[in-house]
Motif scaffolding. Structure first.
Motif, PDB file in Angstrom:
ATOM      1  N   HIS A  12       1.070  -0.976  -0.041  1.00 49.53           N
ATOM      2  CA  HIS A  12       0.076   0.393   0.209  1.00 49.53           C
ATOM      3  C   HIS A  12       1.213   1.085  -0.156  1.00 49.53           C
ATOM      4  CE1 HIS A  12      -3.443  -2.275   0.757  1.00 49.53           C
ATOM      5  NE2 HIS A  12      -3.305  -3.316   1.509  1.00 49.53           N
ATOM      6  N   ASP A  13       0.709   2.293  -0.456  1.00 50.59           N
ATOM      7  CA  ASP A  13       2.065   3.620  -1.011  1.00 50.59           C
ATOM      8  C   ASP A  13       0.624   4.387  -1.580  1.00 50.59           C
ATOM      9  OD1 ASP A  13       3.731   4.759  -1.631  1.00 50.59           O
ATOM     10  OD2 ASP A  13       4.236   3.936  -3.367  1.00 50.59           O
ATOM     11  N   LEU A  14       1.299   5.625  -1.034  1.00 49.36           N
ATOM     12  CA  LEU A  14       1.177   6.493  -1.266  1.00 49.36           C
ATOM     13  C   LEU A  14       0.672   6.639  -2.859  1.00 49.36           C
ATOM     14  CD1 LEU A  14       2.109   9.395   1.353  1.00 49.36           C
ATOM     15  CD2 LEU A  14      -0.137   7.790   1.442  1.00 49.36           C
ATOM     16  N   THR A  15      -0.590   7.974  -3.202  1.00 51.61           N
ATOM     17  CA  THR A  15      -1.024   8.562  -4.400  1.00 51.61           C
ATOM     18  C   THR A  15       0.474   9.378  -4.545  1.00 51.61           C
ATOM     19  OG1 THR A  15      -2.343   9.478  -4.048  1.00 51.61           O
ATOM     20  CG2 THR A  15      -3.001   7.782  -4.259  1.00 51.61           C
ATOM     21  N   ASP A  16       0.242  10.242  -5.980  1.00 52.04           N
ATOM     22  CA  ASP A  16       1.472  11.036  -6.133  1.00 52.04           C
ATOM     23  C   ASP A  16       0.375  12.710  -5.664  1.00 52.04           C
ATOM     24  OD1 ASP A  16       2.960   9.542  -7.591  1.00 52.04           O
ATOM     25  OD2 ASP A  16       2.447   9.468  -9.423  1.00 52.04           O
ATOM     26  N   ALA A  17      -0.682  12.264  -5.524  1.00 54.14           N
ATOM     27  CA  ALA A  17      -1.592  13.627  -4.808  1.00 54.14           C
ATOM     28  C   ALA A  17      -1.967  13.735  -3.171  1.00 54.14           C
ATOM     29  CB  ALA A  17      -3.023  13.891  -4.713  1.00 54.14           C
ATOM     30  N   ARG A  62       7.023  13.865   0.226  1.00 51.97           N
ATOM     31  CA  ARG A  62       7.601  13.040   1.397  1.00 51.97           C
ATOM     32  C   ARG A  62       8.560  12.229   1.015  1.00 51.97           C
ATOM     33  NH1 ARG A  62       2.264  13.162   4.957  1.00 51.97           N
ATOM     34  NH2 ARG A  62       1.716  12.662   2.720  1.00 51.97           N
ATOM     35  N   GLU A  63       9.265  11.483   1.677  1.00 41.31           N
ATOM     36  CA  GLU A  63      10.674  10.695   1.315  1.00 41.31           C
ATOM     37  C   GLU A  63       9.667   8.709   2.201  1.00 41.31           C
ATOM     38  OE1 GLU A  63      14.259  11.513   1.480  1.00 41.31           O
ATOM     39  OE2 GLU A  63      13.939  13.191   0.241  1.00 41.31           O
ATOM     40  N   CYS A  64       9.822   8.194   1.457  1.00 41.28           N
ATOM     41  CA  CYS A  64      10.302   7.261   1.828  1.00 41.28           C
ATOM     42  C   CYS A  64      10.979   6.745   3.338  1.00 41.28           C
ATOM     43  CB  CYS A  64       9.670   5.942   1.223  1.00 41.28           C
ATOM     44  SG  CYS A  64       9.196   4.305   2.010  1.00 41.28           S
ATOM     45  N   ILE A  65      10.651   6.367   4.178  1.00 36.81           N
ATOM     46  CA  ILE A  65      11.513   6.209   5.140  1.00 36.81           C
ATOM     47  C   ILE A  65      11.605   4.584   6.080  1.00 36.81           C
ATOM     48  CG2 ILE A  65      11.538   8.904   6.086  1.00 36.81           C
ATOM     49  CD1 ILE A  65       9.813   7.630   8.671  1.00 36.81           C
ATOM     50  N   GLY A  66      10.219   3.925   5.558  1.00 36.84           N
ATOM     51  CA  GLY A  66      10.524   2.441   5.824  1.00 36.84           C
ATOM     52  C   GLY A  66       9.480   2.143   5.763  1.00 36.84           C
ATOM     53  N   GLU A  67       9.333   0.504   6.096  1.00 34.36           N
ATOM     54  CA  GLU A  67       7.870  -0.131   5.412  1.00 34.36           C
ATOM     55  C   GLU A  67       7.278  -0.934   7.896  1.00 34.36           C
ATOM     56  OE1 GLU A  67       8.893  -3.571   2.804  1.00 34.36           O
ATOM     57  OE2 GLU A  67       9.408  -2.099   1.412  1.00 34.36           O
ATOM     58  N   HIS A  68       6.488  -0.395   7.156  1.00 36.30           N
ATOM     59  CA  HIS A  68       5.527  -1.208   8.278  1.00 36.30           C
ATOM     60  C   HIS A  68       5.308  -1.871   8.250  1.00 36.30           C
ATOM     61  CE1 HIS A  68       3.664  -0.577  12.678  1.00 36.30           C
ATOM     62  NE2 HIS A  68       1.985  -1.063  11.710  1.00 36.30           N
ATOM     63  N   LYS A  69       5.379  -2.897   8.881  1.00 35.68           N
ATOM     64  CA  LYS A  69       4.546  -4.955   8.506  1.00 35.68           C
ATOM     65  C   LYS A  69       3.972  -4.913  10.206  1.00 35.68           C
ATOM     66  CE  LYS A  69       8.942  -5.708   6.067  1.00 35.68           C
ATOM     67  NZ  LYS A  69       9.821  -7.302   5.761  1.00 35.68           N
ATOM     68  N   ILE A  70       2.571  -5.673   9.833  1.00 39.87           N
ATOM     69  CA  ILE A  70       2.183  -5.823  11.460  1.00 39.87           C
ATOM     70  C   ILE A  70       2.028  -7.326  11.243  1.00 39.87           C
ATOM     71  CG2 ILE A  70       0.802  -4.219  11.713  1.00 39.87           C
ATOM     72  CD1 ILE A  70      -1.057  -4.807   9.642  1.00 39.87           C
ATOM     73  N   ARG A  71       1.609  -8.546  12.067  1.00 38.70           N
ATOM     74  CA  ARG A  71       1.819  -9.904  11.796  1.00 38.70           C
ATOM     75  C   ARG A  71       0.420  -9.723  11.067  1.00 38.70           C
ATOM     76  NH1 ARG A  71      -0.418 -13.999  14.370  1.00 38.70           N
ATOM     77  NH2 ARG A  71       1.612 -15.586  14.896  1.00 38.70           N
ATOM     78  N   SER A  72      -0.711  -9.433  11.198  1.00 41.54           N
ATOM     79  CA  SER A  72      -1.490  -9.717  11.436  1.00 41.54           C
ATOM     80  C   SER A  72      -2.352  -9.444   9.476  1.00 41.54           C
ATOM     81  CB  SER A  72      -3.082  -8.751  12.006  1.00 41.54           C
ATOM     82  OG  SER A  72      -2.916  -7.054  11.766  1.00 41.54           O
TER      83      SER A  72
END
Length: 510
Positions: free
Chosen positions: A89-94, A105-115
């Motif tokens: 899931h990524d942010l749209t260009d808007a 804004r720059e991507c600083i990481g990925e948020h992984k959830i167990r569920s």
């Protein structure tokens, strides 16, 4: 006058005696009918478990031991061998520009959830397998001097299997056999399932595939049969199955018979018979067998037990059911049998010679004294009980076959009951609710071949689809009359061992 009164009194006394006898017989008949009614109601509406209810002396955990968790509830870990498809899931260009300054804004990481890890699946996918055989020729050789069979070489088998000139590939045929004989889907339902993928196969075509696959698997089943009959210990039982006969309004009862080998030949052999006689059943498919036979006390097996070198091992689970049907009067026997099973739960598995000898030793010291007490109780009850009462029938059932019921203590590789056979036959009993009857007696014989293969896979804990998909083309490549040496590597246990070894070697070293 006095004589008349005396005669009338004698008549009345005789009539009273007759009525008392009639009342006694009526009470006995009512008690027997009540027992049968209770048994029927229990079978129809009672619980399916045969485990007897016993009062718990102490609450679980009060004895200092941790509570045992019977069933694993909640989320189970997902196997590592499954394919992982990442959904990002990524942010749209808007949405990427900062709402404060407008700088992206720059991507600083990925948020992984167990569920976020879920078990998913794709529906059955069909594809077309196109087989191409490439031919190679030597251009250096003189076509006139060198024969074509030396100059030309074509790769691959001469015909495409597993069914010659058949539409189905090995995966589809394995899918049909697994759905029919492991999952008990009738062919008309299976045709509907396949049609949902816009692939239309007639039910009659599926039936033809099933029959041709049975012919292909028959030599392998014959090899499995020979190995089972060479085992020193086997388990056997039967279950009914109706089949159709052209021109008859009713479907006669046929029977599936199962024979299971020990650890040296862990195969489940099925046979189908149109009748229920000893000649059609055990005398035919167990002809020449020598060893221990775990079986119920059916009359069809008596001639087999009369053969020298064949010993009957009776089933204590069946005996227990008869004493349960006797109600309160049978409870002492049920308690004795419970103690016998308590000894069995302390035994190691019969997987090594040392464990087999240990099992025999424990039974000799723990089970034989209990059996001696039980026999004394049975002999005492046999002197006072009514022969046709439920308890009387249960007592006679065990005493008349006492040596067979005691025989399981002679060897460590024997079992106290024949539940293995009953569990093996249970899928057929469940499947009857789906397919109701067999199309013919010959269809029963073909079904016995497929139940042998899929039942053995279930017995060994392997996937019948994976096994059939790989073995069917190999059997086709062996030709019409493969030798036992050629078939040996295609036995289910050999296939499973080979696959396990391949998986072990493919795993990276720690």
């Amino acid at each position: 006058m006095v004589l008349d009164l005396r005669a009338e009194n004698a008549t009345l006394r005789s009539r009273v005696a007759e009525l008392e006898v009639e009342v006694t017989e009526t009470k006995a008949e009512v008690a027997a009918l009540k027992t049968k009614l209770d048994r029927f109601l229990g079978n129809a509406f009672g619980r399916r478990s045969e485990r007897a209810k016993r009062e718990r002396k102490t609450p679980p955990g009060d004895d200092g031991r941790p509570k045992r968790k019977r069933h694993a509830h909640g989320r189970s870990p997902l196997p590592d061998h499954l394919e992982r498809r990442v959904v990002t899931h990524d942010l749209t260009d808007a949405d990427k520009p900062c709402p404060c300054c407008g700088v992206p804004r720059e991507c600083i990481g990925e948020h992984k959830i167990r569920s976020g890890e879920q078990l998913d699946c794709d529906p059955a996918r069909f594809f077309v397998r196109r087989t191409v055989r490439k031919t190679y020729a030597c251009r250096s050789c003189d076509p006139v001097a060198v024969p074509p069979e030396q100059r030309l070489t074509t790769a691959g088998p001469p015909s495409v299997g597993p069914i010659p000139k058949g539409l189905c590939g090995p995966g589809l045929l394995a899918y049909v056999l697994t759905a029919k004989f492991a999952d008990h889907l009738p062919l008309h339902r299976l045709a509907g399932i396949i049609a949902r993928s816009d692939v239309h196969v007639a039910e009659s075509t599926l039936g033809g595939w099933v029959g041709q696959a049975a012919d292909l698997l028959t030599p392998l089943c014959q090899l499995m049969r020979a190995r089972v009959l060479a085992c020193p210990v086997i388990w056997t039982d039967d279950t009914r199955s109706r089949y159709l006969v052209p021109g008859r309004d009713t479907a006669p009862k046929g029977h599936f018979w199962v024979t299971i080998g020990d650890a040296s030949a862990p195969y489940t052999m099925f046979d189908f018979t149109k009748g229920y006689s000893a000649e059609e059943g055990p005398e035919r498919f167990l002809k020449g067998y020598k060893g221990y036979v775990h079986a119920d006390c059916l009359a069809q097996y008596e001639s087999l037990y009369a053969t020298e070198g064949v010993w009957h091992v009776a089933c204590w689970a069946h005996a227990r059911r008869k004493f349960l049907d006797a109600g309160e009067s049978g409870k002492p026997a049920v308690e004795f049998i419970r103690r016998l099973y308590a000894v069995e739960r302390t035994l190691p598995p019969p997987d090594t010679p040392a464990h087999i000898e240990q099992r025999k030793s424990i039974r000799q010291s723990g089970s034989l004294p209990i059996l001696s007490e039980l026999k004394t109780w049975l002999e005492g009850e046999s002197k006072t009980m009514l022969p046709k009462s439920p308890l009387g029938e249960a007592v006679r059932y065990v005493l008349n076959r006492w040596s067979a019921f005691e025989r399981y203590t002679e060897r460590g590789d024997l079992t106290i009951d024949n539940n293995l056979s009953e569990r093996t036959l249970r899928p057929i009993a469940l499947g009857r609710a789906n397919w109701t009857f067999l199309g013919s007696a010959s269809a029963g014989e073909r079904a016995a071949v497929h139940y042998t293969v899929t039942g053995t896979c279930r017995h060994l804990g392997i996937d019948p689809f994976a096994y059939l998909r790989e073995v069917l083309p190999s059997l086709h490549a062996l030709g019409e009359k493969p030798t036992p040496e050629q078939l040996t590597d295609h036995l289910p246990d050999r296939w499973a061992a080979r696959r396990a070894a391949a998986n072990t070697s493919a795993q990276p070293a720690a």
